[in-house]
Design an enzyme around this catalytic site. Structure first.
Site, PDB file in Angstrom:
ATOM      1  N   LYS A 246     -15.514  16.475   0.250  1.00 36.56           N
ATOM      2  CA  LYS A 246     -14.370  16.217   1.137  1.00 36.56           C
ATOM      3  C   LYS A 246     -13.524  17.463   1.364  1.00 36.56           C
ATOM      4  O   LYS A 246     -12.926  17.631   2.411  1.00 36.56           O
ATOM      5  CB  LYS A 246     -13.478  15.147   0.519  1.00 36.56           C
ATOM      6  CG  LYS A 246     -14.060  13.774   0.638  1.00 36.56           C
ATOM      7  CD  LYS A 246     -13.061  12.726   0.237  1.00 36.56           C
ATOM      8  CE  LYS A 246     -13.787  11.397   0.134  1.00 36.56           C
ATOM      9  NZ  LYS A 246     -13.043  10.356  -0.460  1.00 36.56           N
ATOM     10  N   ARG A 247     -13.480  18.306   0.356  1.00 33.34           N
ATOM     11  CA  ARG A 247     -12.657  19.511   0.478  1.00 33.34           C
ATOM     12  C   ARG A 247     -13.085  20.375   1.652  1.00 33.34           C
ATOM     13  O   ARG A 247     -12.319  21.164   2.163  1.00 33.34           O
ATOM     14  CB  ARG A 247     -12.782  20.352  -0.806  1.00 33.34           C
ATOM     15  CG  ARG A 247     -11.929  19.902  -1.938  1.00 33.34           C
ATOM     16  CD  ARG A 247     -12.115  20.821  -3.130  1.00 33.34           C
ATOM     17  NE  ARG A 247     -13.515  20.844  -3.592  1.00 33.34           N
ATOM     18  CZ  ARG A 247     -14.288  21.911  -3.572  1.00 33.34           C
ATOM     19  NH1 ARG A 247     -13.834  23.053  -3.109  1.00 33.34           N
ATOM     20  NH2 ARG A 247     -15.520  21.854  -4.026  1.00 33.34           N
TER      21      ARG A 247
END
Ligand code: GLU
Length: 481
Positions: A246-247
């Protein structure tokens, strides 16, 4: 003769489909289309506890959005429970699998002990030789699971079409669960039974599944079935070379759609995450990719996800759209993101005239509303200092006044005539064209950067432009009548 190609995309609806999932779907789809084979969609929904509401819908929508049509399915494993049970019972009757009645307390204690002794995790085969029906503990209320009798020694070799031969020591495989106590099959069981039943010829999936493959191969052997061919796709890493997460940007594929990436750009971009035509070709149509897609050209080394490249590619695809098509694709974004005060539905014909003015500049469709909002908003808000720019207030006012006069006499309100009328005024005002046009630009658009000024004015139309210029003049010279 080679068996016909039958491949499947088999997502688990335990989350929304991310880039990695969709890349797997795409490679299977490309392979099917390249070979004239069959692409099957199977929803592996046997994990009741981890099921995410709405995930199936998003999976189907994402495939549709990207134009990956499937030939069979979607099949749902949760609707095939009886069949898995039948198959696993057969293994039990042949002594290849067994009922395990170990309580969760016992399993917990076993795990703790393994941790304490620094032993690898895994079931200790307590129930392996007890025989069907016998409980190892005096608790008949325990619902049993069925475990696979993994071989205790030897090796299992897999020939992976991408990675070559990979060998596993059987001693590292524990007696894993095939059927859970709730009657649902585990991933391993359902996956193998279905791949066999659906006559899957090639299993193409993410590399993280490679370690499950020896279990699968042994299970095929236990059933007496021929395993399919395997191809494990390389990992996708983030720009910092850690596993994509997700980062690194939007996670779920529908977020990319909402941000205004074009499906054709996504397909092109995803196809290059682990596959290439040669060392240089980046922009390829879907047909070109289909024509050239082979497993031999899939790389062993991890692919790196590069958002800047995706944005660039999306810009290329946006610029390649016809003006009509670009405007059609912008419409829902504009509809959604223009300020509430703008009348809905948004005037599509008007947007058709506006869109070409920003087509060169937009990298994402979601950028379009903020590039074009001034075309729709009455009563622009901007700071007077913007209007004046680097000019004296008087100069800016004078510039506006002269422009208004010149424009008042214009017969045809088109970009060419507008420019012919206005440009010569700069000299008389002692201004360069840049700062002069700057005043006009802020007056009609409310901003210092906009699409080309005269085209913009043409599309805005005479009335809007004249009103905006007058309002601006009044702001610079509030006392003048
Ligand atoms: N259900 C598995 C997944 O979610 C499928 C893995 C496989 O293709 O075998 O990825």
């Amino acid at each position: 003769m080679e068996a016909p190609v039958r491949v499947r995309f088999a997502p688990s609806p335990t989350g929304y489909p991310h880039l990695g999932n969709v890349r797997t779907a795409l490679f299977n789809w490309l392979f099917a289309r390249h070979t004239g084979g069959t692409f099957i969609l199977r929803i592996e929904d046997t994990d009741q506890a981890r099921k995410v509401e709405g995930a199936v819908e998003i999976i189907l929508n994402s495939l549709q959005w990207l134009g990956m049509d499937w030939d069979e399915g979607p099949f749902y494993q949760s609707q095939r429970l009886d069949m898995y049970r039948e198959y696993v019972e057969k293994l039990v009757s042949e002594g290849k699998a067994y009922y395990c009645y170990c309580s969760s307390q016992r399993l917990d204690a076993m795990r703790q002990e393994q941790i304490r002794l620094k032993q690898p995790p895994g079931y200790d085969r307590h129930c392996r030789d007890l025989g069907h029906g016998k409980t190892s503990e005096a608790d008949p209320a325990i619902a049993p699971v069925i475990r696979f009798k993994s071989p205790l020694e030897g090796r299992t070799a897999i020939t992976d079409l991408i990675r070559g031969e990979v060998v596993f020591e059987n001693s590292t495989l524990d007696d894993y669960v095939l059927l859970k106590s709730d009657g649902y099959p585990t991933y391993h069981l359902a996956n193998i039974v279905d791949d066999h039943q659906m006559q899957i010829s090639h299993v193409m999936r993410a590399e993280e599944w490679l370690s499950s493959t020896p279990r699968h191969v042994l299970l095929y052997e236990a059933f007496g079935w021929q395993p399919p061919r395997f191809a494990h796709l390389p990992m996708i890493l983030g720009p910092d070379k850690s596993k994509l997460s997700k980062r690194h940007g939007a996670t779920s594929i529908d977020e990319y759609r909402d941000r205004g990436y074009l499906p054709e750009a996504m397909i092109n971009f995803l196809s290059l995450l682990g596959w290439s035509l040669d060392d240089k070709t980046e922009i390829m149509t879907r047909d070109e990719i289909v024509r050239n897609f082979t497993i031999e050209r899939v790389s062993k080394t991890a692919a790196v996800f590069n958002l800047t490249k995706l944005d660039w590619m999306n810009g290329v695809y946006i610029r390649n759209l016809t003006q009509q098509e670009f405007s059609r694709r912008c419409l829902p974004f504009v509809e959604r993101a223009l300020p509430a005060e703008v009348k809905r539905p948004v005037d599509a014909e008007y947007l058709k005239k506006i869109a070409p003015l920003v087509q060169e500049r937009a990298k994402l469709l979601s950028e379009v509303p903020s590039l074009v909002d001034f075309f729709f908003i009455d009563g622009l808000e901007y700071d007077d200092s913007l209007l004046q720019g680097k000019l004296e207030k008087g100069q800016a006012g004078e510039a506006l006044e002269q422009a208004l006069n010149a424009l008042d006499n214009i017969r045809e309100w088109n970009a060419g005539d507008l420019e012919t009328a206005v440009r010569p005024l700069a000299d008389g005002l002692g201004l360069k064209a840049g700062p002069f046009f700057g005043v006009l630009r802020v007056a009609v658009t409310g901003r210092t950067a906009s699409p080309p000024l005269f085209e913009t004015m043409e599309v805005l139309g005479r009335d809007r432009c004249m009103t905006r210029l007058q309002v601006a003049l009044h702001r610079l010279q509030p006392d003048k009548k």
